[in-house]
Design an enzyme around this catalytic site. Structure first.
Site, PDB file in Angstrom:
ATOM      1  N   SER A  13       0.830  -1.130  -0.012  1.00 10.78           N
ATOM      2  CA  SER A  13      -0.079  -0.110  -0.164  1.00 10.78           C
ATOM      3  C   SER A  13       0.925   1.154  -0.012  1.00 10.78           C
ATOM      4  O   SER A  13       0.592   2.247  -0.904  1.00 10.78           O
ATOM      5  CB  SER A  13      -0.932  -0.042   0.908  1.00 10.78           C
ATOM      6  OG  SER A  13      -0.177   0.251   2.456  1.00 10.78           O
ATOM      7  N   ASN A  14       1.874   1.277   1.057  1.00 12.74           N
ATOM      8  CA  ASN A  14       3.020   2.213   0.555  1.00 12.74           C
ATOM      9  C   ASN A  14       3.503   2.574  -0.951  1.00 12.74           C
ATOM     10  O   ASN A  14       3.653   3.445  -1.195  1.00 12.74           O
ATOM     11  CB  ASN A  14       3.971   2.241   1.570  1.00 12.74           C
ATOM     12  CG  ASN A  14       3.371   2.616   3.128  1.00 12.74           C
ATOM     13  OD1 ASN A  14       3.452   3.745   3.304  1.00 12.74           O
ATOM     14  ND2 ASN A  14       3.400   1.764   3.734  1.00 12.74           N
ATOM     15  N   LYS A  63      21.263 -14.627   1.434  1.00 18.25           N
ATOM     16  CA  LYS A  63      21.065 -13.255   1.542  1.00 18.25           C
ATOM     17  C   LYS A  63      22.321 -12.562   0.299  1.00 18.25           C
ATOM     18  O   LYS A  63      22.027 -11.504  -0.177  1.00 18.25           O
ATOM     19  CB  LYS A  63      21.657 -12.764   2.823  1.00 18.25           C
ATOM     20  CG  LYS A  63      21.181 -11.238   2.988  1.00 18.25           C
ATOM     21  CD  LYS A  63      21.747 -10.759   4.379  1.00 18.25           C
ATOM     22  CE  LYS A  63      20.297 -10.586   5.266  1.00 18.25           C
ATOM     23  NZ  LYS A  63      20.373  -9.562   6.335  1.00 18.25           N
ATOM     24  N   MET A  88      10.530  -6.532   4.502  1.00 15.72           N
ATOM     25  CA  MET A  88      10.651  -7.022   5.727  1.00 15.72           C
ATOM     26  C   MET A  88      12.052  -7.812   6.072  1.00 15.72           C
ATOM     27  O   MET A  88      12.105  -8.357   7.031  1.00 15.72           O
ATOM     28  CB  MET A  88       9.646  -8.088   5.957  1.00 15.72           C
ATOM     29  CG  MET A  88       8.294  -7.385   6.100  1.00 15.72           C
ATOM     30  SD  MET A  88       8.047  -6.077   6.876  1.00 15.72           S
ATOM     31  CE  MET A  88       7.767  -6.512   8.776  1.00 15.72           C
ATOM     32  N   ARG A  89      13.100  -7.706   5.105  1.00 15.91           N
ATOM     33  CA  ARG A  89      14.283  -8.192   5.530  1.00 15.91           C
ATOM     34  C   ARG A  89      15.349  -7.095   5.806  1.00 15.91           C
ATOM     35  O   ARG A  89      15.079  -6.083   5.667  1.00 15.91           O
ATOM     36  CB  ARG A  89      14.824  -8.750   4.085  1.00 15.91           C
ATOM     37  CG  ARG A  89      14.024  -9.751   3.316  1.00 15.91           C
ATOM     38  CD  ARG A  89      14.565 -11.090   3.914  1.00 15.91           C
ATOM     39  NE  ARG A  89      13.496 -12.093   3.187  1.00 15.91           N
ATOM     40  CZ  ARG A  89      14.111 -13.485   3.191  1.00 15.91           C
ATOM     41  NH1 ARG A  89      14.981 -13.794   3.869  1.00 15.91           N
ATOM     42  NH2 ARG A  89      13.075 -14.386   2.567  1.00 15.91           N
ATOM     43  N   ASN A 105      13.790   4.336   4.239  1.00 13.16           N
ATOM     44  CA  ASN A 105      12.555   3.368   4.876  1.00 13.16           C
ATOM     45  C   ASN A 105      11.474   4.108   5.579  1.00 13.16           C
ATOM     46  O   ASN A 105      11.737   5.204   6.123  1.00 13.16           O
ATOM     47  CB  ASN A 105      13.506   2.522   5.892  1.00 13.16           C
ATOM     48  CG  ASN A 105      12.518   1.185   6.427  1.00 13.16           C
ATOM     49  OD1 ASN A 105      11.720   0.834   5.632  1.00 13.16           O
ATOM     50  ND2 ASN A 105      12.427   0.974   7.652  1.00 13.16           N
ATOM     51  N   HIS A 107       8.862   3.515   8.972  1.00 14.13           N
ATOM     52  CA  HIS A 107       8.563   2.780  10.029  1.00 14.13           C
ATOM     53  C   HIS A 107       7.323   3.077  10.567  1.00 14.13           C
ATOM     54  O   HIS A 107       7.209   4.474  10.875  1.00 14.13           O
ATOM     55  CB  HIS A 107       9.752   2.802  11.050  1.00 14.13           C
ATOM     56  CG  HIS A 107       9.616   1.899  12.135  1.00 14.13           C
ATOM     57  ND1 HIS A 107       9.836   0.528  12.029  1.00 14.13           N
ATOM     58  CD2 HIS A 107       9.196   2.095  13.501  1.00 14.13           C
ATOM     59  CE1 HIS A 107       9.306   0.141  13.468  1.00 14.13           C
ATOM     60  NE2 HIS A 107       9.036   1.136  14.289  1.00 14.13           N
TER      61      HIS A 107
HETATM   62  C1  GRF Z   1       4.070  -0.591   6.817  1.00 14.43           C
HETATM   63  O1  GRF Z   1       3.334  -0.155   7.940  1.00 14.43           O
HETATM   64  C2  GRF Z   1       5.498  -0.062   6.609  1.00 14.43           C
HETATM   65  O2  GRF Z   1       5.769   0.930   7.692  1.00 14.43           O
HETATM   66  C3  GRF Z   1       5.966  -1.556   7.675  1.00 14.43           C
HETATM   67  O3  GRF Z   1       5.462  -2.480   6.893  1.00 14.43           O
HETATM   68  C4  GRF Z   1       4.056  -1.821   6.297  1.00 14.43           C
HETATM   69  C5  GRF Z   1       3.792  -2.414   4.982  1.00 14.43           C
HETATM   70  O4  GRF Z   1       2.635  -2.176   4.564  1.00 14.43           O
HETATM   71  N1  GRF Z   1       7.464  -1.489   7.456  1.00 14.43           N
HETATM   72  P1  GRF Z   1       2.521  -1.972   2.749  1.00 14.43           P
HETATM   73  O5  GRF Z   1       3.075  -3.184   2.262  1.00 14.43           O
HETATM   74  O6  GRF Z   1       3.062  -1.015   2.360  1.00 14.43           O
HETATM   75  O7  GRF Z   1       0.919  -2.038   2.713  1.00 14.43           O
END
Ligand code: GRF
Length: 196
Positions: A13-14, A63, A88-89, A105, A107
């Site tokens: 979604s981001n 990795k 997520m890595r 990044n 957070h």
């Molecule tokens: C977001 O909350 C981001 O900050 C975190 O993981 C989530 C990812 O969501 N690191 P999306 O895949 O962007 O929907």
């Protein structure tokens, strides 16, 4: 034009919010690729449907192999920035230092509070009254580099985890592209000694 690569692991979604602003011209950048460590990441399909080149990082080979692939993508597309959007890595210190200050990044908490994979939940369980969103440079430590921007999100008395989570994601979608635009256009400087 600023060349960026996006890294995702999940629904993206981001990523979508960033791609919307690139398409509208509010964020002046060229998205060279979207890469994921997970073949089934729904975000990959969404990116492909939008006509963006997608890449799978071969983490199944370790990795080192995955990061070598990423190095090659970086060179091939002459990237200016690598943008992590729910990736997520943890990138290795070697990879990060060879692209120092060029990886960003987001957070879902106000760093340095509640780093790690469960920032929203950890803040909720702690009982904070204000949490939020942080956009930061990636350094060799987890959720640690120079903070570029933060947006607070107030916890309301009638909130539950889900309603809070929704507002945090909305804040992320508003905050990330704006910070990137300022970063790419030089309005945000990343040197430690700059005035804030
Ligand atoms: C977001 O909350 C981001 O900050 C975190 O993981 C989530 C990812 O969501 N690191 P999306 O895949 O962007 O929907």
């Amino acid at each position: 034009m600023t060349s960026i690569g996006l890294l995702i692991s999940g629904r993206g979604s981001n990523m979508d919010a960033i791609l919307d602003r690139v398409e509208s011209g509010d964020l002046k950048a060229n998205v060279s690729f979207v890469a994921s460590d997970r073949p089934g990441a729904p975000g990959l399909e969404k990116a492909a449907a939008r006509g963006i080149k997608t890449e799978l990082l071969p983490y199944e080979n370790g990795k080192e192999a995955a990061e070598e692939h990423l190095h090659r993508l970086w060179r091939r597309h002459d990237l200016d920035w690598l943008v992590l959007a729910g990736f997520m890595r943890i990138l290795s210190p070697g990879f990060v230092s060879s692209h120092a200050g060029r990886i960003v990044n987001i957070h879902p908490a106000l760093l340095p509070s509640f780093p790690g994979a469960h920032g929203i939940e950890d803040a909720w369980n702690y009982g904070v009254k204000v949490t939020g969103v942080t956009v930061h440079l990636v350094d060799e430590l987890v959720d640690h580099g120079t903070i570029l921007s933060q947006m607070p999100v107030r916890v309301k008395p009638d909130d539950n985890m889900e309603t809070l989570e929704r507002r945090i994601h909305r804040a992320e979608h508003r905050q990330y592209w704006r910070t990137l635009e300022k970063l790419f256009s030089g309005i945000i400087h990343t040197g430690k000694d700059d005035s804030r």
